[in-house]
Design an enzyme around this catalytic site. Structure first.
Site, PDB file in Angstrom:
ATOM      1  CE1 TYR A   1      -2.987  11.563 -22.339  1.00 42.86           C
ATOM      2  CE2 TYR A   1      -4.148  13.651 -22.237  1.00 42.86           C
ATOM      3  CZ  TYR A   1      -3.998  12.334 -21.826  1.00 42.86           C
ATOM      4  OH  TYR A   1      -4.853  11.810 -20.905  1.00 42.86           O
TER       5      TYR A   1
ATOM      6  CD  GLU B   1      -2.977   7.797 -24.802  1.00 38.34           C
ATOM      7  OE1 GLU B   1      -3.283   7.315 -25.901  1.00 38.34           O
ATOM      8  OE2 GLU B   1      -3.816   8.017 -23.907  1.00 38.34           O
TER       9      GLU B   1
ATOM     10  CG  ASP C   1       8.218  -4.024  -4.979  1.00 39.23           C
ATOM     11  OD1 ASP C   1       8.882  -2.971  -5.037  1.00 39.23           O
ATOM     12  OD2 ASP C   1       6.991  -4.056  -4.753  1.00 39.23           O
TER      13      ASP C   1
ATOM     14  CB  THR D   1       8.497   3.805  -5.478  1.00 39.75           C
ATOM     15  OG1 THR D   1       9.500   3.623  -4.486  1.00 39.75           O
ATOM     16  CG2 THR D   1       7.287   2.946  -5.135  1.00 39.75           C
TER      17      THR D   1
ATOM     18  CE  LYS E   1       7.615   3.588  -1.245  1.00 37.26           C
ATOM     19  NZ  LYS E   1       7.039   2.240  -1.154  1.00 37.26           N
TER      20      LYS E   1
ATOM     21  NE  ARG F   1       3.784  10.040  -3.512  1.00 39.27           N
ATOM     22  CZ  ARG F   1       4.416   9.770  -2.366  1.00 39.27           C
ATOM     23  NH1 ARG F   1       5.203  10.658  -1.797  1.00 39.27           N
ATOM     24  NH2 ARG F   1       4.272   8.609  -1.792  1.00 39.27           N
TER      25      ARG F   1
HETATM   26  C1  LIG Z   1       5.861   1.718  -1.599  1.00 34.87           C
HETATM   27  C2  LIG Z   1       5.823   0.354  -2.181  1.00 34.87           C
HETATM   28  C3  LIG Z   1       5.027   0.042  -3.287  1.00 34.87           C
HETATM   29  C4  LIG Z   1       3.940   0.947  -3.828  1.00 34.87           C
HETATM   30  O1  LIG Z   1       4.280   2.174  -4.167  1.00 34.87           O
HETATM   31  P1  LIG Z   1       3.178   3.338  -4.326  1.00 34.87           P
HETATM   32  O2  LIG Z   1       3.960   4.343  -5.068  1.00 34.87           O
HETATM   33  O3  LIG Z   1       2.804   3.722  -2.946  1.00 34.87           O
HETATM   34  O4  LIG Z   1       2.039   2.773  -5.106  1.00 34.87           O
HETATM   35  C5  LIG Z   1       5.145  -1.215  -3.852  1.00 34.87           C
HETATM   36  N1  LIG Z   1       5.984  -2.122  -3.341  1.00 34.87           N
HETATM   37  C6  LIG Z   1       6.733  -1.872  -2.267  1.00 34.87           C
HETATM   38  C7  LIG Z   1       7.643  -2.932  -1.743  1.00 34.87           C
HETATM   39  C8  LIG Z   1       6.675  -0.632  -1.635  1.00 34.87           C
HETATM   40  O5  LIG Z   1       7.410  -0.406  -0.551  1.00 34.87           O
END
Ligand SMILES: *Cc1c(COP(=O)(O)O)cnc(C)c1O
Length: 420
Positions: free
Chosen positions: A52, A54, A198, A224, A227, A233
């Site tokens: 932990y 925090e 994003d 994220t 990807k 993840r």
């Molecule tokens: C995949 C994605 C997310 C969310 O990611 P998670 O890990 O699935 O919660 C947010 N914004 C965009 C543009 C994404 O492609």
């Protein structure tokens, strides 16, 4: 390999083994998926999950952070260097919680925000109605132009001027073209909005120099880590120094408790890998492969939203092929080609059974595939879609065999033992 797991829980062990086989044998074209390196995977499977922590390095609420603090600091420093940003928070559990933290940092419930509509390629968390972000905030959505399939920046500007949003989101989940961060920044400045880029899908391309960076333009960058960036993840938020306290407070204690330290360590490893020359070549090859795949599909009469791709992703409108996206996706899965059905802009069909499919090249490029393999894949996609439309199960089985043949020559990272 997994002796303890096999002894304790043979059911789960068996399912994981089967999933490994699936990931090795099939051609994975879901544009948000990838194969992490063995090093990244090793970091996630460690005792760091037992701790932990925090708080933030040097400011924790629990003792025993002698090794956790430097791990998180390394992840933060590597993110700052890789993306040229003042500040990075590596604690968000994933992309959606990272985005929620941005709302918490800058908005009150009921405030107006402007994001890309989900059916146009945006993400749920950019204010879509079914998401908490569309329920707790007054969200306004922009889309793409019908003729070009590209973001309509005139519409973005006029909506921004009309609604004066607190947040302006750019980026999304089904955008096959380069995002013009500078244009979004100028709109955000004009209306006093916080610009959030994003880059969940394209973070690896940005890191590898295969897509322009939002670093100079955006107030906050959300991503994220799993990807194109090819990490575990997870999620990250990056921002200018002035916003750092608000972002950190929003993630913890605003939204989360203890960070997932095993993920933090794996993010650090992935960021180190992403800083290498090999990763730059990887990012550029993703784009070359997507282009080759696009050319192969266009030559076979397929309609791509926006006519092609600048990045890792293709959005295919199957209206002309006379097969719904879901039926095509399910047939292709049986043929060993895994992608997802997806709405296309102005889709006349329902979201659960839309007109298109979405695919991309991050995972196949991680296996070392290049343009010549993309030509095979384009042919199989075409044959598989036609077999799906005519219920030709035999053709799907034949393609699956050919796919397996090809994948044997391109071992997936971390699954080399299943090749050959
Ligand atoms: C995949 C994605 C997310 C969310 O990611 P998670 O890990 O699935 O919660 C947010 N914004 C965009 C543009 C994404 O492609």
């Amino acid at each position: 390999m997994r002796e303890a797991l096999e002894r304790t829980d043979p059911e789960i062990a068996h399912l994981i083994t089967a999933e490994e086989r699936r990931q090795a044998d099939k051609i994975r074209l879901i544009p948000s998926e990838n194969y992490v390196s063995r090093a990244v995977r090793e970091a996630t499977g460690t005792v760091l999950t037992n701790k932990y922590s925090e708080g933030y390095p040097g400011k924790r609420y629990y003792e025993g952070q002698q090794f956790i603090d430097p791990i998180e600091s390394l992840a933060v420093e590597r993110a700052r260097a890789l993306f040229s940003v003042d500040h990075a928070n590596v604690q968000p559990y994933s992309g959606s919680p990272a985005n929620l933290a941005v709302y918490l940092a800058f908005c009150k419930p009921g405030d107006t925000i402007l994001g890309m509509a989900l059916p146009a390629g945006g993400h749920l968390t950019h204010g879509w109605s079914v998401s908490i972000t569309g329920k707790f905030f007054k969200s306004v959505a922009y889309g793409v132009r019908k003729e070009t399939g590209r973001v309509d920046l005139d519409e973005v500007r006029s909506l921004a001027l009309e609604h004066r949003p607190k947040l302006l989101w750019c980026g999304g989940t089904a955008i096959p073209r380069t995002i013009d961060f500078a244009a979004f920044a100028s709109i955000a400045r004009e209306v006093g909005a916080v610009l959030v880029a994003d880059i969940a899908h394209i973070a690896g391309l940005v890191a590898g120099g295969a897509h322009p960076s939002p670093a100079e333009h955006a107030d906050v960058i959300s991503t994220t880590t799993h990807k194109t960036l090819r990490g575990p993840r997870g999620g990250m938020l990056m921002c200018r120094a002035a916003h750092a306290p608000a972002i950190d407070k929003a993630v913890f204690p605003g939204l989360q408790g203890g960070p997932h330290n095993h993920t933090t360590a794996a993010i650090a490893v992935a960021l180190r890998e992403a800083g290498s020359d090999g990763f730059k070549a990887y990012a550029h090859q993703i784009v070359k492969n997507a282009r080759a795949l696009a050319e192969g599909l266009v030559a076979r009469g397929y309609d791509l939203v926006s006519g092609g791709t600048d990045n890792h992703l293709l959005l295919v409108d199957l209206t002309r092929q006379n097969i719904p996206g879901k039926r095509a996706a399910k047939a292709l899965d049986r043929a060993g080609l895994v992608l997802n059905y997806n709405t296309v802009p102005f889709d006349p069909r329902k979201p659960f059974d839309p007109s298109g499919v979405r695919l991309g090249t991050p995972a196949v490029t991680s296996r070392g595939m290049k343009e010549s393999e993309m030509r095979h894949i384009a042919r199989w996609l075409d044959e598989g879609i036609r077999a799906g439309a005519s219920d030709d199960e035999g053709a799907l089985v034949r393609i699956a065999g050919e796919v397996r043949e090809l994948t044997r020559g391109f071992p997936a990272p971390g699954l080399e033992h299943l090749a050959g």
